[in-house]
Design an enzyme around this catalytic site. Structure first.
Site: not given
Length: 318
Positions: A178, A199, A101, A120, A103
């Site tokens: 990642h 995804r 996936q 994150e 972001h």
């Protein structure tokens, strides 16, 4: 009125989840479900925290934020984020392969989804000896190559792989592809308050009779094809008991070893503690909280606290 707060855990069932929260973090899980995430401090509508202790018990974190604004998070923080609570704190139990996936950043997430982006950091609390993550793209994989291979459901030879172990900090910025590939990992995740994930590949798993949706075109637009893994060691050195392990635009994280007493306050921002090991208490002028591994606590700014016991924490501020 404000004081150190715990929240009821929000458990998220995941196809890649497991039951390690029970064994490793003393959590009581719903029966017969594979739980992948425990949302600990969240004002996101997909998993809203509810205050568990003190006079505000029963209120959602968003309700508390709406009422107290900068008193809860810090005036400077509130002026920057407005009515959108800035962070989302989780624990994750990745017992099977986490889907590949990526972001989006703040600009894309806001434009397409009215969300923050998702930067994150993962602090690895437990890892099997064979734990391997996917982090980034192999050299020579361009957007065009990616789209051509993805069109044919051929994801071989595209992704870099890294091994991780307990105590590693993995920083994942928007655009970094990642996943987890082998073994199992359990980690604390500090992130922007966002739930936007594109995804890329889910290993052809079947959930509810069909494959999970992929987001190839959205992913291709945001992937940073040059970005490399950022894995940091966090061991204490030379007798230190506090170590800054990452400082970035969205948050700063210290790893702290509490030995008997640790006095703490922050005038600019709230503090969020994630308890990594051990147990003890957090005392302020108007409350005492017992804490243990696998819990999380939000301390508003200007509140002086004393952490007592023998334990390790992540200390997150903005």
């Amino acid at each position: 009125m404000l004081y150190p707060m715990k929240f009821k855990k929000v458990f998220i069932e995941k196809v890649w989840g497991g039951r390690e929260f029970e064994a490793k973090l003393n959590m009581t899980l719903p029966e017969n479900k594979n739980i992948g995430e425990s949302w600990e401090v969240s004002a996101h509508p997909n998993g809203m925290s509810i205050v568990e202790n003190g006079p505000l018990a029963g209120k959602t974190l968003q309700e508390v934020y709406d009422e107290y604004k900068g008193e809860l998070v810090g005036e400077k923080v509130y002026n920057e984020y407005g009515q959108r609570f800035p962070l989302l704190i989780k624990y994750l139990d990745v017992n099977d392969r986490l889907s590949i996936q990526v972001h989006p950043d703040d600009e894309v997430a806001n434009r397409k989804h009215n969300e923050l982006g998702k930067s994150e950091s993962w602090f690895i609390m437990e890892a099997s000896d064979d734990a391997v993550l996917i982090m980034g793209m192999k050299p020579g994989i361009t957007k065009e190559v990616f789209l051509e291979k993805a069109k044919n459901n051929d994801f071989s030879g595209m992704f870099e792989e890294i091994s991780v172990k307990k105590g590693d900090l993995v920083d994942i910025t928007p655009g970094m592809v990642h996943a987890s590939l082998k073994g199992s990992v359990l980690f604390a995740e500090i992130q922007e308050n966002s739930d936007v994930t594109y995804r890329i590949y889910d290993f052809d798993r079947i959930e509810n009779g069909k494959k999970r949706e992929l987001h190839i075109d959205d992913a291709a637009e945001v992937i940073d094809f040059e970005k490399k893994a950022d894995v940091r060691k966090t061991e204490f050195e030379n007798g230190e008991t506090r170590k800054n392990i990452i400082k970035k635009k969205y948050y700063s994280i210290d790893k702290v070893k509490v030995e008997e007493n640790f006095e703490d306050t922050n005038e600019e921002s709230m503090i969020i503690y994630s308890i990594l090991e051990g147990k003890g208490s957090i005392e302020s002028s108007n409350s005492t909280l017992d804490i243990q591994k696998g819990e999380s606590v939000l301390v508003p700014p200007h509140i002086k606290v004393t952490l007592k016991g023998n334990f390790e924490i992540l200390r997150t501020t903005i």
